[in-house]
Design a protein around this motif. Structure first.
Motif, PDB file in Angstrom:
ATOM      1  N   LEU A  30       0.835  -1.211   0.000  1.00 47.23           N
ATOM      2  CA  LEU A  30       0.000   0.000   0.000  1.00 47.23           C
ATOM      3  C   LEU A  30       0.862   1.251   0.000  1.00 47.23           C
ATOM      4  O   LEU A  30       0.520   2.249  -0.618  1.00 47.23           O
ATOM      5  CB  LEU A  30      -0.893   0.043   1.245  1.00 47.23           C
ATOM      6  CG  LEU A  30      -2.150  -0.775   1.249  1.00 47.23           C
ATOM      7  CD1 LEU A  30      -2.842  -0.685   2.608  1.00 47.23           C
ATOM      8  CD2 LEU A  30      -3.097  -0.298   0.167  1.00 47.23           C
ATOM      9  N   LEU A  31       1.960   1.184   0.681  1.00 46.86           N
ATOM     10  CA  LEU A  31       2.844   2.338   0.808  1.00 46.86           C
ATOM     11  C   LEU A  31       3.462   2.746  -0.520  1.00 46.86           C
ATOM     12  O   LEU A  31       3.795   3.900  -0.724  1.00 46.86           O
ATOM     13  CB  LEU A  31       3.942   2.012   1.824  1.00 46.86           C
ATOM     14  CG  LEU A  31       4.739   3.149   2.412  1.00 46.86           C
ATOM     15  CD1 LEU A  31       3.832   4.225   2.990  1.00 46.86           C
ATOM     16  CD2 LEU A  31       5.673   2.625   3.485  1.00 46.86           C
ATOM     17  N   ARG A  32       3.571   1.811  -1.450  1.00 44.85           N
ATOM     18  CA  ARG A  32       4.168   2.114  -2.753  1.00 44.85           C
ATOM     19  C   ARG A  32       3.175   2.726  -3.728  1.00 44.85           C
ATOM     20  O   ARG A  32       3.569   3.199  -4.791  1.00 44.85           O
ATOM     21  CB  ARG A  32       4.779   0.845  -3.355  1.00 44.85           C
ATOM     22  CG  ARG A  32       6.040   0.439  -2.583  1.00 44.85           C
ATOM     23  CD  ARG A  32       6.749  -0.681  -3.210  1.00 44.85           C
ATOM     24  NE  ARG A  32       7.222  -0.316  -4.545  1.00 44.85           N
ATOM     25  CZ  ARG A  32       7.921  -1.134  -5.302  1.00 44.85           C
ATOM     26  NH1 ARG A  32       8.241  -2.327  -4.877  1.00 44.85           N
ATOM     27  NH2 ARG A  32       8.307  -0.755  -6.496  1.00 44.85           N
ATOM     28  N   GLN A  33       1.902   2.764  -3.382  1.00 43.13           N
ATOM     29  CA  GLN A  33       0.898   3.338  -4.267  1.00 43.13           C
ATOM     30  C   GLN A  33       0.970   4.858  -4.204  1.00 43.13           C
ATOM     31  O   GLN A  33       0.924   5.436  -3.129  1.00 43.13           O
ATOM     32  CB  GLN A  33      -0.499   2.868  -3.877  1.00 43.13           C
ATOM     33  CG  GLN A  33      -0.683   1.380  -3.995  1.00 43.13           C
ATOM     34  CD  GLN A  33      -2.047   0.934  -3.515  1.00 43.13           C
ATOM     35  OE1 GLN A  33      -2.943   1.730  -3.277  1.00 43.13           O
ATOM     36  NE2 GLN A  33      -2.212  -0.371  -3.382  1.00 43.13           N
ATOM     37  N   THR A  34       1.109   5.483  -5.339  1.00 41.37           N
ATOM     38  CA  THR A  34       1.183   6.946  -5.366  1.00 41.37           C
ATOM     39  C   THR A  34      -0.184   7.583  -5.577  1.00 41.37           C
ATOM     40  O   THR A  34      -0.320   8.802  -5.544  1.00 41.37           O
ATOM     41  CB  THR A  34       2.148   7.427  -6.462  1.00 41.37           C
ATOM     42  OG1 THR A  34       1.702   6.923  -7.710  1.00 41.37           O
ATOM     43  CG2 THR A  34       3.569   6.958  -6.177  1.00 41.37           C
ATOM     44  N   SER A  35      -1.185   6.760  -5.798  1.00 42.16           N
ATOM     45  CA  SER A  35      -2.565   7.220  -5.892  1.00 42.16           C
ATOM     46  C   SER A  35      -3.439   6.049  -5.480  1.00 42.16           C
ATOM     47  O   SER A  35      -2.943   4.980  -5.170  1.00 42.16           O
ATOM     48  CB  SER A  35      -2.890   7.675  -7.315  1.00 42.16           C
ATOM     49  OG  SER A  35      -2.792   6.582  -8.200  1.00 42.16           O
ATOM     50  N   GLY A  36      -4.734   6.264  -5.467  1.00 44.60           N
ATOM     51  CA  GLY A  36      -5.639   5.190  -5.094  1.00 44.60           C
ATOM     52  C   GLY A  36      -6.418   5.520  -3.839  1.00 44.60           C
ATOM     53  O   GLY A  36      -6.365   6.645  -3.329  1.00 44.60           O
ATOM     54  N   PRO A  37      -7.158   4.542  -3.321  1.00 47.78           N
ATOM     55  CA  PRO A  37      -8.060   4.784  -2.196  1.00 47.78           C
ATOM     56  C   PRO A  37      -7.371   5.290  -0.923  1.00 47.78           C
ATOM     57  O   PRO A  37      -7.917   6.136  -0.225  1.00 47.78           O
ATOM     58  CB  PRO A  37      -8.711   3.423  -1.943  1.00 47.78           C
ATOM     59  CG  PRO A  37      -8.464   2.616  -3.163  1.00 47.78           C
ATOM     60  CD  PRO A  37      -7.253   3.172  -3.828  1.00 47.78           C
ATOM     61  N   LEU A  38      -6.187   4.776  -0.626  1.00 47.75           N
ATOM     62  CA  LEU A  38      -5.504   5.213   0.596  1.00 47.75           C
ATOM     63  C   LEU A  38      -5.162   6.699   0.531  1.00 47.75           C
ATOM     64  O   LEU A  38      -5.500   7.463   1.438  1.00 47.75           O
ATOM     65  CB  LEU A  38      -4.227   4.396   0.830  1.00 47.75           C
ATOM     66  CG  LEU A  38      -3.409   4.803   2.057  1.00 47.75           C
ATOM     67  CD1 LEU A  38      -4.181   4.520   3.334  1.00 47.75           C
ATOM     68  CD2 LEU A  38      -2.072   4.090   2.064  1.00 47.75           C
TER      69      LEU A  38
END
Length: 174
Positions: A54-62
């Protein structure tokens, strides 16, 4: 979310106790910087985490969850930044420019203290708080930072700020 590990480890040039902010101000500050902090922490930790982290996502729900709260948190976060920056920064903090750039200036100072070995713990924290509402996540992070500072006086002395003891438990989580 790196604040849990990075804020207590952040070095300051101050010999005395760092300034304190209220629990509500700390939570608002975390909410305000969270999207940028997550992005920058993800970039810093990318080589040390699985691709699906999750930490590597630069966009998205988080990121979207925190972005939705970030702007609304700015007025109270600005109070925290004001306490930390001192009277010289007051004119700048009253401008709309400050709201647009403060997170991009604060996050790197926190992320700079992340070591490769911290990444798996930060990733675990982010994974655990992901289902929580953003405000509850910020309250949890602020409480963990406060607990860490109370348990480790050396870390507390190096922290860029502290949560005022009288403010404990008076946050805004719902």
């Amino acid at each position: 979310m790196a604040l849990t590990l990075a804020v207590p480890a952040a070095a300051t040039a101050q010999a005395a106790q760092p300034p304190c902010v209220t629990q509500a101000e700390a939570e608002a500050l975390f909410l305000y910087i969270a999207p940028e902090l997550i992005r920058q922490t993800g970039r810093t930790c990318a080589a040390n985490l699985p691709a699906a982290s999750l930490l590597r996502q630069t966009s998205g729900p988080l990121i979207a969850k925190f972005q939705g709260e970030s702007r609304a948190a700015w007025p109270v976060a600005r109070q925290a930044v004001s306490r930390l920056a001192g009277p010289e920064a007051q004119p700048i903090l009253q401008s709309q420019f400050a709201e647009q750039v403060a997170a991009t200036l604060i996050a790197p100072a926190i992320v700079a203290n992340i070591q490769a070995g911290d990444c798996r713990y930060i990733d675990r924290i982010v994974t655990l708080i992901e289902p929580l509402p953003a405000r509850n996540s910020a309250a949890l992070i602020a409480t963990l930072v406060q607990l860490g500072a109370e348990k480790d006086r050396d870390a507390a002395a190096r922290a860029p700020f502290r949560i005022c003891p009288a403010a404990a438990g008076t946050g805004t989580a719902r």
